[in-house]
Design a protein around this motif. Structure first.
Motif, PDB file in Angstrom:
ATOM      1  N   CYS A 242       0.846  -1.201   0.000  1.00 52.75           N
ATOM      2  CA  CYS A 242       0.000   0.000   0.000  1.00 52.75           C
ATOM      3  C   CYS A 242       0.882   1.252   0.000  1.00 52.75           C
ATOM      4  O   CYS A 242       2.113   1.168  -0.043  1.00 52.75           O
ATOM      5  CB  CYS A 242      -0.958  -0.027   1.185  1.00 52.75           C
ATOM      6  SG  CYS A 242      -0.211   0.447   2.756  1.00 52.75           S
TER       7      CYS A 242
ATOM      8  N   ALA B 256       1.507   3.250   2.405  1.00 50.52           N
ATOM      9  CA  ALA B 256       2.359   3.340   3.601  1.00 50.52           C
ATOM     10  C   ALA B 256       3.569   2.414   3.466  1.00 50.52           C
ATOM     11  O   ALA B 256       4.665   2.744   3.924  1.00 50.52           O
ATOM     12  CB  ALA B 256       1.542   2.989   4.843  1.00 50.52           C
ATOM     13  N   CYS B 257       3.383   1.251   2.824  1.00 50.15           N
ATOM     14  CA  CYS B 257       4.526   0.351   2.540  1.00 50.15           C
ATOM     15  C   CYS B 257       5.550   1.110   1.695  1.00 50.15           C
ATOM     16  O   CYS B 257       6.757   1.031   1.915  1.00 50.15           O
ATOM     17  CB  CYS B 257       4.075  -0.874   1.750  1.00 50.15           C
ATOM     18  SG  CYS B 257       2.897  -1.955   2.555  1.00 50.15           S
TER      19      CYS B 257
ATOM     20  N   CYS C 239       3.577  -3.253   8.098  1.00 46.38           N
ATOM     21  CA  CYS C 239       2.953  -1.974   7.726  1.00 46.38           C
ATOM     22  C   CYS C 239       1.799  -1.659   8.686  1.00 46.38           C
ATOM     23  O   CYS C 239       0.924  -2.496   8.911  1.00 46.38           O
ATOM     24  CB  CYS C 239       2.429  -2.059   6.297  1.00 46.38           C
ATOM     25  SG  CYS C 239       1.517  -0.594   5.793  1.00 46.38           S
TER      26      CYS C 239
ATOM     27  N   CYS D 247      -1.581  -1.798   6.215  1.00 42.96           N
ATOM     28  CA  CYS D 247      -2.038  -3.026   5.540  1.00 42.96           C
ATOM     29  C   CYS D 247      -1.389  -4.295   6.068  1.00 42.96           C
ATOM     30  O   CYS D 247      -1.651  -5.382   5.543  1.00 42.96           O
ATOM     31  CB  CYS D 247      -1.829  -2.922   4.028  1.00 42.96           C
ATOM     32  SG  CYS D 247      -0.121  -3.197   3.504  1.00 42.96           S
TER      33      CYS D 247
HETATM   34 ZN   LIG Z   1       1.037  -1.231   3.597  1.00 50.46          ZN
END
Ligand SMILES: [Zn+2]
Length: 377
Positions: free
Chosen positions: A269, A271-272, A358, A361
């Motif tokens: 995602c 944020a990853c 993460c 996710c």
């Molecule tokens: Zn993520």
């Protein structure tokens, strides 16, 4: 089984061989007796191909029926023929079958024998698509989505139309200046296709919860909203992962454009990506932290050339088609692609992986691993 040479195939009769041209490729079939040419051009869906093989073999005693059968199997294997028997049922209206006939043959070019070539168009017709932002990218994307045959749309924007928008925002005209974008876009799209189901929100998104409320229940979200610049990507990511809705995001960055997609549960995602980028570069880490802490962005509206907008919209809508129809795997997950005006190239600017730790996710990655382990045991 009745077979028909696909309308996307062009047959050529050359000396001793038949060549089928499709999608820039050439299939070459040796044909010393002219029997293959007769067989290939007789494939019009009117008779079972076994009957055609018998008829051609009768006229060409020197040709082994097994060779003709082998050619038929190759035509099936390489998806060069379709079976009209598979097209007898579709939920598409006569209007849609006619309006989107060129799309249908496009999808048909990828379909195996027995697959219904209408199914991708039916999926586009049934999909619920949310577009956040009705500016340059948003108007191009909306126009493309409606041209494609997407029927259920939710659109959102809070801006009014200005003269300086008219260098790229193709749904608006001079007499619309001062009007709300979202209502004008809705009206214009309905002029293009009067059957559409469009929900329009004239509102400003101010949190991930706001985004979640709007995107909930959709099959895909396309986000081209760029305000607030330092928070929109995080809100979008958090909301879509929470709601389990795939999303595609993109924007212009002076003389390049960038775009990526996230399919919650099967790809990394936003944020990853941020964690990966910060770990790779201390400069990126410092800049992104400072930009968020102090909400630093352009002091003036960024430059925006319509050609970058058009290319980027095409890329993002292509990814939308892949995700919604499943006709091919997505191409923008786990990576940021960029189109650069300087050399007109499309390339990969950054790559990342799903991070099991993460904060947004990670729980999806963990639950996937659990289910795999259970199946292995
Ligand atoms: Zn993520």
């Amino acid at each position: 089984m009745k077979l028909c040479l696909k309308p996307t195939i062009i047959p050529f009769k050359l000396e001793g061989q038949v060549v089928l041209r499709f999608n820039g490729q050439y299939a070459k079939i040796p044909d010393p007796h002219g029997a293959i040419w007769e067989f290939a051009t007789a494939l019009d869906g009117s008779a079972p191909f076994e009957t055609l093989i018998n008829q051609v073999a009768e006229r060409h005693p020197a040709v082994d029926q097994e060779d003709l059968r082998s050619v038929a199997q190759d035509l099936i294997r390489y998806r060069l023929v379709e079976s009209p028997d598979a097209f007898e049922t579709t939920s598409l209206s006569d209007h849609d079958r006619n309006r989107f006939s060129r799309n249908i043959d496009f999808f048909g070019s990828m379909a195996a024998v027995g697959e219904n070539k209408f199914s991708s168009q039916e999926k586009l017709r049934a999909a619920r698509v949310c577009v956040l932002g009705c500016g340059g990218l948003g108007t191009h994307i909306l126009f493309d989505l409606v041209a494609l045959g997407v029927h259920h749309l939710t659109i959102l924007d809070f801006d009014k139309i200005e003269l300086s928008n008219l260098n790229r925002q193709i749904l608006y005209k001079e007499s619309d200046i001062g009007m709300p974008k979202v209502e004008t876009a809705r009206r214009r799209l309905l002029e293009f296709n009067s059957h559409l189901d469009i929900t329009a929100h004239e509102t400003r998104l101010e949190s991930a919860q706001d985004v979640a409320r709007v995107v909930s229940g959709h099959d895909i979200v396309i986000c081209v909203a760029d305000k607030p610049a330092n928070y929109m990507a995080d809100w979008l990511n958090e909301a879509c992962v929470q709601e389990g809705v795939p999303f595609i995001s993109g924007g212009l960055d002076v003389r390049r454009s960038v775009f990526y997609s996230v399919v919650p549960g099967s790809s990394g995602c936003g944020a990853c990506w941020l964690t990966s980028a910060r770990n790779k570069s201390s400069l990126v880490n410092s800049i992104s932290t400072m930009a968020k802490q102090h909400d630093i962005t352009y002091r003036h509206p960024g430059p925006a050339l319509v050609t970058l907008v058009a290319v980027t919209a095409g890329m993002m809508v292509s990814e939308t088609v892949k995700i919604l129809t499943g006709c091919q795997p997505p191409q923008l997950t786990n990576k940021l692609k960029e189109f650069t005006f300087d050399d007109l190239d499309v390339g990969i600017a950054e790559v990342w992986q799903q991070n099991p730790d993460c904060p947004v996710c990670g729980h999806l990655a963990n639950s996937q691993q659990l289910s795999v382990q259970t199946e292995t045991v």
